[in-house]
Design an enzyme around this catalytic site. Structure first.
Site, PDB file in Angstrom:
ATOM      1  N   GLY A   1       2.807  -0.980   4.314  1.00 30.25           N
ATOM      2  CA  GLY A   1       2.842   0.448   3.982  1.00 30.25           C
ATOM      3  C   GLY A   1       4.265   0.899   3.725  1.00 30.25           C
ATOM      4  O   GLY A   1       4.824   0.699   2.649  1.00 30.25           O
ATOM      5  N   GLY A   2       4.881   1.497   4.743  1.00 32.06           N
ATOM      6  CA  GLY A   2       6.220   2.080   4.624  1.00 32.06           C
ATOM      7  C   GLY A   2       7.233   1.186   3.921  1.00 32.06           C
ATOM      8  O   GLY A   2       7.935   1.637   3.007  1.00 32.06           O
TER       9      GLY A   2
ATOM     10  N   GLU B   1      -5.511  -4.793  10.530  1.00 27.62           N
ATOM     11  CA  GLU B   1      -4.507  -3.755  10.755  1.00 27.62           C
ATOM     12  C   GLU B   1      -4.815  -2.994  12.039  1.00 27.62           C
ATOM     13  O   GLU B   1      -5.629  -2.067  12.040  1.00 27.62           O
ATOM     14  CB  GLU B   1      -4.515  -2.763   9.582  1.00 27.62           C
ATOM     15  CG  GLU B   1      -4.177  -3.390   8.252  1.00 27.62           C
ATOM     16  CD  GLU B   1      -3.591  -2.365   7.285  1.00 27.62           C
ATOM     17  OE1 GLU B   1      -2.515  -2.644   6.751  1.00 27.62           O
ATOM     18  OE2 GLU B   1      -4.189  -1.293   7.098  1.00 27.62           O
TER      19      GLU B   1
ATOM     20  N   ASN C   1       0.862  -1.180   0.000  1.00 25.49           N
ATOM     21  CA  ASN C   1       0.000   0.000   0.000  1.00 25.49           C
ATOM     22  C   ASN C   1       0.904   1.237   0.000  1.00 25.49           C
ATOM     23  O   ASN C   1       1.440   1.607   1.029  1.00 25.49           O
ATOM     24  CB  ASN C   1      -0.886  -0.047   1.253  1.00 25.49           C
ATOM     25  CG  ASN C   1      -1.685   1.221   1.450  1.00 25.49           C
ATOM     26  OD1 ASN C   1      -1.772   2.069   0.555  1.00 25.49           O
ATOM     27  ND2 ASN C   1      -2.293   1.357   2.623  1.00 25.49           N
ATOM     28  N   TRP C   2       1.052   1.818  -1.175  1.00 26.81           N
ATOM     29  CA  TRP C   2       1.978   2.959  -1.300  1.00 26.81           C
ATOM     30  C   TRP C   2       1.436   4.228  -0.655  1.00 26.81           C
ATOM     31  O   TRP C   2       2.165   5.201  -0.498  1.00 26.81           O
ATOM     32  CB  TRP C   2       2.263   3.252  -2.775  1.00 26.81           C
ATOM     33  CG  TRP C   2       3.008   2.194  -3.519  1.00 26.81           C
ATOM     34  CD1 TRP C   2       3.300   0.912  -3.106  1.00 26.81           C
ATOM     35  CD2 TRP C   2       3.567   2.321  -4.832  1.00 26.81           C
ATOM     36  NE1 TRP C   2       3.989   0.248  -4.083  1.00 26.81           N
ATOM     37  CE2 TRP C   2       4.172   1.086  -5.155  1.00 26.81           C
ATOM     38  CE3 TRP C   2       3.600   3.355  -5.766  1.00 26.81           C
ATOM     39  CZ2 TRP C   2       4.813   0.870  -6.382  1.00 26.81           C
ATOM     40  CZ3 TRP C   2       4.241   3.134  -6.978  1.00 26.81           C
ATOM     41  CH2 TRP C   2       4.845   1.903  -7.276  1.00 26.81           C
TER      42      TRP C   2
HETATM   43  P1  PGA Z   1       2.711   0.517   7.664  1.00 28.56           P
HETATM   44  O1  PGA Z   1       1.253   0.663   7.002  1.00 28.56           O
HETATM   45  O2  PGA Z   1       3.285  -0.786   7.146  1.00 28.56           O
HETATM   46  O3  PGA Z   1       3.476   1.710   7.203  1.00 28.56           O
HETATM   47  O4  PGA Z   1       2.506   0.468   9.142  1.00 28.56           O
HETATM   48  C1  PGA Z   1       0.411  -0.429   6.799  1.00 28.56           C
HETATM   49  C2  PGA Z   1      -0.892   0.034   6.190  1.00 28.56           C
HETATM   50  O5  PGA Z   1      -1.362   1.104   6.552  1.00 28.56           O
HETATM   51  O6  PGA Z   1      -1.475  -0.661   5.326  1.00 28.56           O
END
Ligand code: PGA
Length: 256
Positions: A240-241, A173, A9-10
């Site tokens: 995400g990150g 999440e 998820n960019w």
């Molecule tokens: P993160 O985000 O890996 O940066 O914690 C995950 C997400 O929000 O899907």
């Protein structure tokens, strides 16, 4: 055996040239590994809307990587200035849409009822929703996370027929773990994933529950992915990150 997935998820990151480079770096990382690919697995990259056609084009011949969107509206067309429909996403060649991400719930005030309409529209188009659920910190601290996640499922996806439900990917999440560097422990993730699977079994049946892919999301990175993915009910991650760095993202994929 249910499918194992690592999805990136960019969020609202990457300019056009950066996006094109990231996709080609991800492909190169994947091709350069000498290890065999994890069995029964796939990768989804989820760039911002404008870069979807580029990502689709770059991965057209790729058997592992698919493309998805991060959001959509629940109408297919019309006078909804600024919105993007599931039909448009499908016609751009993407196959998945994230729905119910906590950032959408919080910053854009998306409610369970609104998400239910989006889930219906996405399924109608033949796309697969990656439906996110998860509790904020205060709910975890008062140990009401199961109750809340059950409520989120009830509000937005438990109205679906068995056939439609079988096309979902669920992502658990915990909001307190997203972008915070704080990850749920493998035990906390397993407990919740098992709880979600049990709710699905109760609402539908055990076979459907066993077949649904449930991803973990929230500060998942190369250093913790292996332990998380080793849990019986954790079928991969929504990243995400760490999805913005090709090497980290592919390291996570090879943590199965
Ligand atoms: P993160 O985000 O890996 O940066 O914690 C995950 C997400 O929000 O899907």
């Amino acid at each position: 055996m249910r499918k194992r997935i690592v999805a990136g998820n960019w969020k609202m990151n990457m300019l056009q040239n950066e996006a094109v480079k990231l996709v080609s770096d991800i492909r190169a990382e994947l091709q350069n590994r000498k290890q065999p690919l994890p069995e029964n697995s796939g990768i989804i990259i989820m760039p911002p809307f404008p870069w979807i056609p580029f990502a689709v084009e770059q991965t057209r011949d790729d058997e592992i990587i698919s493309t998805g969107a991060q959001n959509c509206y629940h109408q297919q067309k019309g006078a909804y200035t600024g919105e993007v429909s599931p039909d448009m996403i499908a016609s751009a060649g993407a196959g998945y849409v994230i729905l119910g991400h906590s950032e959408r719930r919080e910053y854009f005030e998306e409610t369970g009822g609104f998400l239910r309409k989006k889930v219906d529209a996405v399924l109608q188009t033949g796309l697969k929703p990656v439906f996110c659920c998860g509790e904020p910190l205060e709910v975890r601290e008062s140990n009401r996370q199961n109750e809340l996640v059950k409520q989120q499922l009830k509000e937005s996806v438990f109205h679906l027929s068995k056939e439609d439900f079988s096309r979902l990917i669920i992502a658990y999440e915990p909001v307190w773990a997203i972008g915070t560097g704080k990850t749920a422990s493998p035990q906390q993730a397993q407990e919740m994933h098992k709880f979600i699977r049990d709710q699905i079994a109760e609402r539908y049946n055990g076979q459907l529950a066993a077949d649904i892919t449930i991803l973990y999301g929230g500060s998942c990175k190369p250093s913790n992915a292996k332990e998380l993915f080793a849990q019986e009910d954790v079928d991969g991650g929504l990243i995400g990150g760490a999805s913005l760095k090709a090497k980290d993202f592919i390291d996570i994929f090879f943590s199965f």
